[in-house]
Design a protein around this motif. Structure first.
Motif, PDB file in Angstrom:
ATOM      1  N   ILE A  53       0.816  -1.326  -0.050  1.00 24.04           N
ATOM      2  CA  ILE A  53      -0.075   0.074   0.120  1.00 24.04           C
ATOM      3  C   ILE A  53       0.934   1.231   0.063  1.00 24.04           C
ATOM      4  CG2 ILE A  53      -1.986  -1.332   1.333  1.00 24.04           C
ATOM      5  CD1 ILE A  53      -0.870   0.520   3.927  1.00 24.04           C
ATOM      6  N   ARG A  54       0.251   2.366  -0.049  1.00 23.67           N
ATOM      7  CA  ARG A  54       0.945   3.473   0.028  1.00 23.67           C
ATOM      8  C   ARG A  54       0.800   4.481   1.143  1.00 23.67           C
ATOM      9  NH1 ARG A  54       2.485   5.816  -5.126  1.00 23.67           N
ATOM     10  NH2 ARG A  54       1.908   4.127  -6.764  1.00 23.67           N
ATOM     11  N   ASP A  92      -4.433   4.763   2.306  1.00 26.68           N
ATOM     12  CA  ASP A  92      -5.163   3.341   1.991  1.00 26.68           C
ATOM     13  C   ASP A  92      -5.831   2.828   3.420  1.00 26.68           C
ATOM     14  OD1 ASP A  92      -4.543   3.541  -0.681  1.00 26.68           O
ATOM     15  OD2 ASP A  92      -2.555   2.592  -0.503  1.00 26.68           O
ATOM     16  N   ARG A  93      -5.894   3.636   4.071  1.00 27.86           N
ATOM     17  CA  ARG A  93      -6.709   2.968   5.633  1.00 27.86           C
ATOM     18  C   ARG A  93      -8.001   2.367   5.330  1.00 27.86           C
ATOM     19  NH1 ARG A  93      -5.502   3.988  11.067  1.00 27.86           N
ATOM     20  NH2 ARG A  93      -7.587   3.414  12.481  1.00 27.86           N
ATOM     21  N   GLN A 115      -9.397   1.426   2.858  1.00 25.87           N
ATOM     22  CA  GLN A 115      -9.316   0.051   2.016  1.00 25.87           C
ATOM     23  C   GLN A 115      -8.992  -0.983   2.864  1.00 25.87           C
ATOM     24  OE1 GLN A 115      -6.533  -0.200  -1.214  1.00 25.87           O
ATOM     25  NE2 GLN A 115      -7.552  -1.946  -2.206  1.00 25.87           N
ATOM     26  N   LEU A 137      -5.268  -7.584  -1.003  1.00 23.80           N
ATOM     27  CA  LEU A 137      -4.970  -6.375  -1.459  1.00 23.80           C
ATOM     28  C   LEU A 137      -4.387  -6.284  -2.680  1.00 23.80           C
ATOM     29  CD1 LEU A 137      -3.651  -4.714   1.924  1.00 23.80           C
ATOM     30  CD2 LEU A 137      -5.740  -3.848   0.699  1.00 23.80           C
ATOM     31  N   ALA A 170      -5.387  -4.716  -6.436  1.00 24.87           N
ATOM     32  CA  ALA A 170      -4.616  -3.779  -7.105  1.00 24.87           C
ATOM     33  C   ALA A 170      -4.474  -4.305  -8.436  1.00 24.87           C
ATOM     34  CB  ALA A 170      -3.126  -3.720  -6.416  1.00 24.87           C
ATOM     35  N   GLN A 211      -7.911  -3.388 -10.406  1.00 26.73           N
ATOM     36  CA  GLN A 211      -7.779  -1.996 -10.689  1.00 26.73           C
ATOM     37  C   GLN A 211      -7.235  -1.612 -11.981  1.00 26.73           C
ATOM     38  OE1 GLN A 211      -6.687   0.167  -7.025  1.00 26.73           O
ATOM     39  NE2 GLN A 211      -8.606  -0.619  -6.055  1.00 26.73           N
ATOM     40  N   GLU A 253      -3.576  13.816  -0.124  1.00 24.75           N
ATOM     41  CA  GLU A 253      -3.507  12.582  -0.692  1.00 24.75           C
ATOM     42  C   GLU A 253      -2.597  12.272  -1.602  1.00 24.75           C
ATOM     43  OE1 GLU A 253      -6.445   9.351  -2.696  1.00 24.75           O
ATOM     44  OE2 GLU A 253      -7.507  11.184  -1.926  1.00 24.75           O
ATOM     45  N   ARG A 254      -1.590  11.245  -1.499  1.00 25.25           N
ATOM     46  CA  ARG A 254      -0.745  10.617  -2.330  1.00 25.25           C
ATOM     47  C   ARG A 254       0.411  11.876  -3.067  1.00 25.25           C
ATOM     48  NH1 ARG A 254      -2.056   5.504  -3.331  1.00 25.25           N
ATOM     49  NH2 ARG A 254      -4.450   5.090  -3.433  1.00 25.25           N
TER      50      ARG A 254
END
Length: 294
Positions: free
Chosen positions: A36-37, A41-42, A44, A78, A82, A85, A195-196
């Motif tokens: 995760i990043r 992503d909490r 999710q 997860l 990914a 997606q 975010e990101r």
């Protein structure tokens, strides 16, 4: 192997000797391995854990403790999400690379990654991606099917994220922050980051001084930030952030129990090194036994 590295990281985070970890600790490990990043992503991650455990997410208690077997199932879920997606994007691009046998040459993987904007941004990431491409070329027939390409794309992305975390964690550990403290610093930093984006605005960091436990005046805290932000970009990344916190704690005389020697890289990197060392020890012992038996 990868499983052994994750188990080692899980054990390293488990400093109280319990068999399970809480959500923030699990997320820290997931991010260190590039799954995760980070805290963006909490929701999710929490949703997947709740589904795996068969529980509802309760605001006051969350999803509860997570043991290692649950953790592994969460990792696979997860990763599957990914891949799903990106599946349409990857398979559409795959059609432009496929040969008559419906496969893609391994030698085209680098340009495939570039087309997906999966690019190394640092020397550490460049080295990690180069090793990955070499391993992929050496492990197989020289051709990849569509599902194999999807898997390779996911691995490449995780390698890049993991390399970045290794570099950032090394900075924090060099400053004598412990594993648990780095986890806390990650959570604090990511709570401030849009975010990101990967960076926080200097002004936002100053406004948040009290909420993240800074004991200095705003003026003195701003002075430290300006000293660290040498390029005057107006933004602070995680490496800058831990240097700011170390300076602030030193100036305010904070003397916490976490000021101790710590691993030289992220949990993922530390676990890999430990796992490799153990494998080397086993090989050495096996060699000695063979000699002794002759």
């Amino acid at each position: 192997g990868h499983l052994a590295d994750m188990h080692e990281a899980f054990s390293l985070m488990n400093d109280e000797g319990l068999r399970a970890l809480e959500l923030p600790e699990v997320m820290h490990i997931l991010a260190d391995f590039g799954v995760i990043r980070g805290s963006v992503d909490r929701d999710q991650v929490e949703s997947v854990i709740a589904e795996v455990k068969g529980v509802s997410v309760v605001a006051s208690v969350g999803v509860g403790p997570i043991d290692f077997s649950t953790f592994l199932v969460v990792v696979e879920r997860l990763r599957a999400e990914a891949r799903e997606q990106r599946q349409v994007e990857v398979r559409t691009l795959f059609q432009t690379y496929r040969n008559e046998e419906g496969e893609m040459s391994v030698t085209d993987l680098a340009s495939f990654l570039i087309s997906l904007d999966i690019l190394p941004r640092t020397v550490k990431q460049q080295e990690g991606l180069a090793r990955f491409l070499e391993e992929t070329a050496a492990d197989g027939t020289g051709a990849l099917s569509a599902p194999e390409v999807e898997h390779a794309i996911q691995q490449a992305g995780e390698r890049l994220l993991r390399a970045q975390r290794d570099m950032e964690s090394r900075v924090a550990y060099d400053l004598k922050f412990s594993i648990s403290k780095v986890c806390q610093l990650r959570n604090a930093f990511e709570s401030l980051v849009p975010e990101r984006s990967g960076t926080v605005l200097v002004d936002d960091l100053c406004k948040s001084a009290k909420s993240i436990g800074i004991k200095l005046t705003v003026q003195n805290f701003r002075r430290i930030i300006d000293d660290v932000d040498i390029d005057r970009s107006g933004t602070i990344d995680f490496c800058d952030f831990v240097m700011v916190i170390r300076r602030a704690e030193d100036e305010s005389g904070v003397d916490e129990g976490h000021m101790m020697a710590a691993p030289a890289e992220s949990l993922a990197g530390t676990a890999t090194a430990t796992s490799s060392q153990r494998q080397g020890n086993r090989s050495t012992l096996k060699g000695k036994n063979q000699v002794g038996g002759g």
